[in-house]
Enzyme design. Structure first.
Site, PDB file in Angstrom:
ATOM      1  CE1 TYR A  59      27.423 -30.538   7.592  1.00 18.55           C
ATOM      2  CE2 TYR A  59      27.664 -30.945   5.244  1.00 18.55           C
ATOM      3  CZ  TYR A  59      28.066 -30.300   6.397  1.00 18.55           C
ATOM      4  OH  TYR A  59      29.112 -29.410   6.348  1.00 18.55           O
ATOM      5  N   PRO A 199      30.189 -19.489   1.509  1.00 15.15           N
ATOM      6  CG  PRO A 199      30.181 -20.268  -0.704  1.00 15.15           C
ATOM      7  CD  PRO A 199      29.982 -20.719   0.723  1.00 15.15           C
ATOM      8  CD  GLN A 202      25.035 -20.090   7.750  1.00 18.64           C
ATOM      9  OE1 GLN A 202      24.391 -19.465   8.578  1.00 18.64           O
ATOM     10  NE2 GLN A 202      25.492 -21.319   7.985  1.00 18.64           N
TER      11      GLN A 202
HETATM   12  N1  NAP Z   1      33.041 -27.660   7.399  1.00 20.13           N
HETATM   13  C1  NAP Z   1      32.161 -26.987   8.072  1.00 20.13           C
HETATM   14  O1  NAP Z   1      32.252 -26.828   9.302  1.00 20.13           O
HETATM   15  C2  NAP Z   1      30.988 -26.387   7.320  1.00 20.13           C
HETATM   16  C3  NAP Z   1      30.158 -25.443   7.951  1.00 20.13           C
HETATM   17  C4  NAP Z   1      29.110 -24.891   7.200  1.00 20.13           C
HETATM   18  C5  NAP Z   1      28.904 -25.290   5.884  1.00 20.13           C
HETATM   19  N2  NAP Z   1      29.723 -26.229   5.311  1.00 20.13           N
HETATM   20  C6  NAP Z   1      29.525 -26.665   3.903  1.00 20.13           C
HETATM   21  O2  NAP Z   1      29.448 -25.531   3.064  1.00 20.13           O
HETATM   22  C7  NAP Z   1      28.242 -25.534   2.320  1.00 20.13           C
HETATM   23  C8  NAP Z   1      27.795 -24.116   2.057  1.00 20.13           C
HETATM   24  O3  NAP Z   1      27.730 -23.331   3.243  1.00 20.13           O
HETATM   25  P1  NAP Z   1      26.344 -22.806   3.834  1.00 20.13           P
HETATM   26  O4  NAP Z   1      25.265 -23.646   3.334  1.00 20.13           O
HETATM   27  O5  NAP Z   1      26.558 -22.655   5.308  1.00 20.13           O
HETATM   28  O6  NAP Z   1      26.213 -21.308   3.291  1.00 20.13           O
HETATM   29  P2  NAP Z   1      26.147 -20.621   1.847  1.00 20.13           P
HETATM   30  O7  NAP Z   1      26.557 -21.546   0.789  1.00 20.13           O
HETATM   31  O8  NAP Z   1      26.866 -19.340   1.998  1.00 20.13           O
HETATM   32  O9  NAP Z   1      24.582 -20.260   1.728  1.00 20.13           O
HETATM   33  C9  NAP Z   1      23.667 -21.170   1.197  1.00 20.13           C
HETATM   34  C10 NAP Z   1      22.289 -20.516   1.170  1.00 20.13           C
HETATM   35  O10 NAP Z   1      22.332 -19.268   0.464  1.00 20.13           O
HETATM   36  C11 NAP Z   1      21.155 -19.109  -0.335  1.00 20.13           C
HETATM   37  N3  NAP Z   1      21.604 -19.073  -1.750  1.00 20.13           N
HETATM   38  C12 NAP Z   1      22.401 -19.969  -2.385  1.00 20.13           C
HETATM   39  N4  NAP Z   1      22.581 -19.616  -3.672  1.00 20.13           N
HETATM   40  C13 NAP Z   1      21.899 -18.474  -3.857  1.00 20.13           C
HETATM   41  C14 NAP Z   1      21.708 -17.624  -4.974  1.00 20.13           C
HETATM   42  N5  NAP Z   1      22.264 -17.886  -6.157  1.00 20.13           N
HETATM   43  N6  NAP Z   1      20.920 -16.517  -4.828  1.00 20.13           N
HETATM   44  C15 NAP Z   1      20.339 -16.236  -3.630  1.00 20.13           C
HETATM   45  N7  NAP Z   1      20.500 -17.007  -2.522  1.00 20.13           N
HETATM   46  C16 NAP Z   1      21.271 -18.121  -2.641  1.00 20.13           C
HETATM   47  C17 NAP Z   1      20.275 -20.322  -0.039  1.00 20.13           C
HETATM   48  O11 NAP Z   1      19.415 -20.013   1.061  1.00 20.13           O
HETATM   49  P3  NAP Z   1      17.938 -19.329   0.906  1.00 20.13           P
HETATM   50  O12 NAP Z   1      17.472 -19.520  -0.497  1.00 20.13           O
HETATM   51  O13 NAP Z   1      17.100 -20.057   1.906  1.00 20.13           O
HETATM   52  O14 NAP Z   1      18.162 -17.891   1.280  1.00 20.13           O
HETATM   53  C18 NAP Z   1      21.280 -21.363   0.405  1.00 20.13           C
HETATM   54  O15 NAP Z   1      20.743 -22.370   1.214  1.00 20.13           O
HETATM   55  C19 NAP Z   1      27.278 -26.385   3.156  1.00 20.13           C
HETATM   56  O16 NAP Z   1      26.223 -26.933   2.376  1.00 20.13           O
HETATM   57  C20 NAP Z   1      28.217 -27.451   3.669  1.00 20.13           C
HETATM   58  O17 NAP Z   1      28.446 -28.433   2.672  1.00 20.13           O
HETATM   59  C21 NAP Z   1      30.754 -26.761   6.018  1.00 20.13           C
END
Ligand code: NAP
Length: 322
Positions: A59, A199, A202
């Site tokens: 990252y 979760p 995104q």
């Molecule tokens: N192991 C793997 O291959 C893998 C792959 C992907 C991710 N991950 C891990 O999982 C974590 C989370 O996944 P992700 O970042 O892909 O997706 P996510 O958690 O589903 O989405 C995060 C995004 O959703 C929005 N958000 C978050 N909280 C919110 C709320 N309360 N209200 C409205 N919008 C909100 C924000 O974007 P905006 O405000 O810009 O809309 C934020 O950047 C990553 O940070 C990483 O640590 C691991």
């Protein structure tokens, strides 16, 4: 906050914090976020009882680990720090050297959970687990985890390690329920953990986005899920989230998270673009969905049929050049 008690010295919060967003170009949150907001998010998370923090060596090419480690600072003992190795060259000496590099960037002498970021398609896990065993022996690694593993490969990794591979970090949300087929039942019956990434799909499940308001960053602009047609198709699911949210004085994002952690072996690691989002996500840990609410959400998830496969290509091209 609620916690999972699973034999780790630090208990694991059901809602953690994902930090891919920290210093990574794909998310495009900029300098002020990396330099200031990210730290404030971590500090607030600690105050609210979050213990699970997830990062990875890839990252921001190590920036996420650095930002996270600096922000945690003196509060290291309150955190359950999870990072990941990208298994390009999965041989024991490389694993050992990469773990030391991650620990240095995080400013810690112990990685509470060291995860293999994804299965190496060419090399089985015997060699990487030899390295993991050595790291556990010297105390640099607490628990070993995997990510994006099938159930068979998770089991094989555990056999290769010779002790438990605590967790499998996989995509799990109302728009991708495939872990329910076998990973959740396995974790539930054997005392393992599923760590749900993306979760909120995104951000799709927050209900913030629609055809006329699509996210601008390049990660989501290139994601089929955020195509105008799929945003239209998600309307019914978002409406259901809003309906359930109304009964809890909550937001759709909070209900989407409460749904993910409804089943016991699951913890979630949403990312956050602001302190306010983090606070909202943490509060979701205390929402208990009734069984009928859980089912209504499952049914809405089943009705959501996004356009996938080659059919998305014209839409992606249109979105790219419009
Ligand atoms: N192991 C793997 O291959 C893998 C792959 C992907 C991710 N991950 C891990 O999982 C974590 C989370 O996944 P992700 O970042 O892909 O997706 P996510 O958690 O589903 O989405 C995060 C995004 O959703 C929005 N958000 C978050 N909280 C919110 C709320 N309360 N209200 C409205 N919008 C909100 C924000 O974007 P905006 O405000 O810009 O809309 C934020 O950047 C990553 O940070 C990483 O640590 C691991």
């Amino acid at each position: 906050m609620r916690y999972v008690i699973i034999g780790t010295p630090t208990r694991i919060s059901r809602i953690g914090l994902g930090t891919w967003q920290f210093g990574s170009r794909e998310w495009g949150y900029g300098q002020d976020y990396a330099g200031r907001e990210a730290r404030a998010i971590v500090r607030r998370a600690l105050e609210l009882g979050v213990t699970l923090f997830d990062t990875a060596e890839i990252y921001g090419f190590g920036r996420s680990e650095r930002i996270l480690g600096e922000a945690i600072g003196e509060d290291r003992e309150s955190a359950f720090l999870a990072t990941k190795i990208f298994p390009l060259l999965p041989v024991a000496p490389v694993v050992e050297q990469r773990a030391v590099a991650s620990a240095n960037r995080l400013g810690t002498r112990r990685l509470d959970l060291y995860q293999v970021h994804q299965p190496n398609p060419l090399v089985r896990d015997g060699t990487i687990m030899r390295g993991m065993r050595a790291l556990q022996r010297v105390g640099l690694v607490g628990e070993v985890g995997v990510s994006n593993y099938s159930l068979d490969r998770w089991r094989a990794a555990e056999q290769a390690l010779g002790s438990r591979v605590l967790s499998n970090q996989v995509r799990y949300s109302l728009v991708d329920r495939s872990p329910e087929r076998d990973l959740l039942p396995f974790a539930e019956s054997t005392g393992h953990l599923v760590i749900a990434y993306s979760p909120l799909a995104q951000g799709l499940l927050s209900g913030t986005y629609d055809r006329s308001h699509r996210p601008g960053n390049r990660l989501r602009a290139a994601s089929p899920l955020f195509l105008p047609e799929n945003l239209d198709r998600a309307g019914d699911l978002i409406a259901t989230l809003r309906e359930v949210a109304g009964a809890h004085s909550a937001t759709p994002a909070q209900i989407a998270l409460a749904w993910v952690i409804h089943r016991p072996p699951v913890v979630a690691i949403p990312g956050a673009s602001s302190v306010a989002q983090l606070e909202s996500n943490v509060a979701a840990a205390d929402i208990e969905l009734k069984e009928d609410e859980y089912q209504v959400l499952c049914e809405a998830a089943t009705r959501f049929r996004p356009v996938t496969g080659p059919a998305v290509v014209p839409g992606l091209l249109r979105a790219r050049f419009s």
